[in-house]
Design a protein around this motif. Structure first.
Motif, PDB file in Angstrom:
ATOM      1  N   ARG A   1      35.951 -76.862  31.626  1.00  0.00           N
ATOM      2  CA  ARG A   1      36.736 -75.952  32.675  1.00  0.00           C
ATOM      3  C   ARG A   1      36.187 -74.615  32.854  1.00  0.00           C
ATOM      4  N   VAL A   2      35.087 -74.388  31.941  1.00  0.00           N
ATOM      5  CA  VAL A   2      34.660 -72.935  32.176  1.00  0.00           C
ATOM      6  C   VAL A   2      34.164 -72.867  33.326  1.00  0.00           C
ATOM      7  N   THR A   3      34.535 -71.675  34.277  1.00  0.00           N
ATOM      8  CA  THR A   3      34.045 -71.682  35.569  1.00  0.00           C
ATOM      9  C   THR A   3      33.741 -70.099  35.982  1.00  0.00           C
ATOM     10  N   ALA A   4      32.823 -70.041  36.748  1.00  0.00           N
ATOM     11  CA  ALA A   4      32.346 -68.536  37.354  1.00  0.00           C
ATOM     12  C   ALA A   4      33.298 -68.360  38.824  1.00  0.00           C
ATOM     13  N   CYS A   5      33.776 -67.049  38.991  1.00  0.00           N
ATOM     14  CA  CYS A   5      34.446 -66.848  40.004  1.00  0.00           C
ATOM     15  C   CYS A   5      33.534 -66.873  41.387  1.00  0.00           C
ATOM     16  N   ARG A   6      34.086 -67.450  42.380  1.00  0.00           N
ATOM     17  CA  ARG A   6      33.261 -67.815  43.703  1.00  0.00           C
ATOM     18  C   ARG A   6      32.795 -66.536  44.141  1.00  0.00           C
ATOM     19  N   ASN A   7      33.479 -65.398  44.118  1.00  0.00           N
ATOM     20  CA  ASN A   7      33.064 -64.342  44.743  1.00  0.00           C
ATOM     21  C   ASN A   7      31.683 -63.582  43.941  1.00  0.00           C
ATOM     22  N   GLN A   8      30.682 -63.532  44.789  1.00  0.00           N
ATOM     23  CA  GLN A   8      29.225 -63.567  44.145  1.00  0.00           C
ATOM     24  C   GLN A   8      29.159 -62.283  43.545  1.00  0.00           C
TER      25      GLN A   8
ATOM     26  N   ARG B   1      41.274 -79.023  39.531  1.00  0.00           N
ATOM     27  CA  ARG B   1      40.091 -78.442  39.162  1.00  0.00           C
ATOM     28  C   ARG B   1      39.423 -77.465  40.318  1.00  0.00           C
ATOM     29  N   ASN B   2      40.151 -76.959  40.902  1.00  0.00           N
ATOM     30  CA  ASN B   2      39.998 -76.207  42.361  1.00  0.00           C
ATOM     31  C   ASN B   2      39.989 -74.944  42.417  1.00  0.00           C
ATOM     32  N   ARG B   3      40.369 -74.431  41.209  1.00  0.00           N
ATOM     33  CA  ARG B   3      40.662 -72.894  41.114  1.00  0.00           C
ATOM     34  C   ARG B   3      39.387 -72.165  41.597  1.00  0.00           C
ATOM     35  N   ARG B   4      39.358 -71.265  42.415  1.00  0.00           N
ATOM     36  CA  ARG B   4      38.170 -70.517  42.881  1.00  0.00           C
ATOM     37  C   ARG B   4      37.959 -69.044  42.392  1.00  0.00           C
ATOM     38  N   TRP B   5      39.154 -68.223  42.031  1.00  0.00           N
ATOM     39  CA  TRP B   5      38.831 -66.962  41.797  1.00  0.00           C
ATOM     40  C   TRP B   5      39.261 -66.682  40.401  1.00  0.00           C
TER      41      TRP B   5
ATOM     42  N   LYS C   1      41.056 -60.297  47.813  1.00  0.00           N
ATOM     43  CA  LYS C   1      39.987 -60.186  48.529  1.00  0.00           C
ATOM     44  C   LYS C   1      39.502 -60.833  49.842  1.00  0.00           C
ATOM     45  N   SER C   2      39.461 -62.396  49.338  1.00  0.00           N
ATOM     46  CA  SER C   2      39.231 -63.377  49.985  1.00  0.00           C
ATOM     47  C   SER C   2      40.222 -63.583  51.278  1.00  0.00           C
ATOM     48  N   LYS C   3      41.495 -63.605  50.736  1.00  0.00           N
ATOM     49  CA  LYS C   3      42.430 -63.821  51.724  1.00  0.00           C
ATOM     50  C   LYS C   3      42.510 -62.649  52.796  1.00  0.00           C
ATOM     51  N   LYS C   4      42.485 -61.572  52.432  1.00  0.00           N
ATOM     52  CA  LYS C   4      42.021 -60.501  53.328  1.00  0.00           C
ATOM     53  C   LYS C   4      40.998 -60.380  54.090  1.00  0.00           C
TER      54      LYS C   4
END
Ligand SMILES: [Zn+2]
Length: 193
Positions: A150-157, A170-174, A183-186
């Protein structure tokens, strides 16, 4: 002056302590690694303050500049190994050894405090290193144990901050809704307008 105040005096941005997992709370002391990097461990006093804020300031220890170098080495090793785990690639052996060595050396031990909660102490003369060793051990648990998939990297590049995705789908993005999620919402709202 408390350790926290002295960290503020060094003009460091505030710590991000919202990550549920200790190793990634630690890697979040440097954010936006691929963008406008924000370093929060700008000096040894900041390291003392971070250890204090996370309950790992053993015996009231004060970090020295050499501890700061060790801490940053450990932090970046955790970040690189965590990124490799998230991407399904092999971690660098030197990075593994950086983490393993601190985990192996620590003489820190947990105890129950007066309220029956966990507190950490040590019987060594290197309490700052021992505190970092707790982070290293926790990194081994997280990067190599049951939550590893479940270790994941943030989708913000710009960010690529690490987190453990405990969501059911398993769909958390941030890494955090307070920062990258917002930031993405804005940005999405702006695009719609
Ligand atoms: Zn992020």
């Amino acid at each position: 002056m408390s350790a926290r105040e002295s960290a503020q005096a060094a003009d460091a941005p505030p710590f991000r302590l919202d990550n549920e997992y200790l190793p990634f709370r630690f890697t979040a002391t440097l954010t936006d690694r691929h963008g406008a990097r924000r370093e929060r461990l700008v000096d040894a006093a900041c390291l003392t303050a971070w250890l204090d804020a996370t309950g790992l300031r053993l015996l009231g220890a004060v970090a020295a500049p050499a501890d700061l170098a060790t801490a940053r080495d450990l932090r970046e090793a955790i970040h690189r190994v965590g990124t490799a785990v998230a991407e399904g690639s092999e971690p660098d052996p030197d990075d593994r050894e950086t983490i393993n060595a601190l985990a192996r050396d620590t003489r820190a031990f947990p105890m129950l405090d007066e309220q029956g909660k966990v507190m950490w102490s040590t019987d060594s003369r290197r309490p700052v290193r021992d505190g970092l060793g707790i982070v290293a051990r926790s990194a081994i648990d997280v990067l190599g144990g049951p939550v590893r998939p479940r270790v994941t990297a943030c989708r913000n590049q710009d960010c690529r901050g690490l987190f453990v995705d405990t969501s059911r789908g398993r769909n958390r993005r941030w890494c955090s809704m307070n920062t990258c999620g917002n930031k993405s919402k804005k940005a999405a709202l702006k695009n719609r307008a």
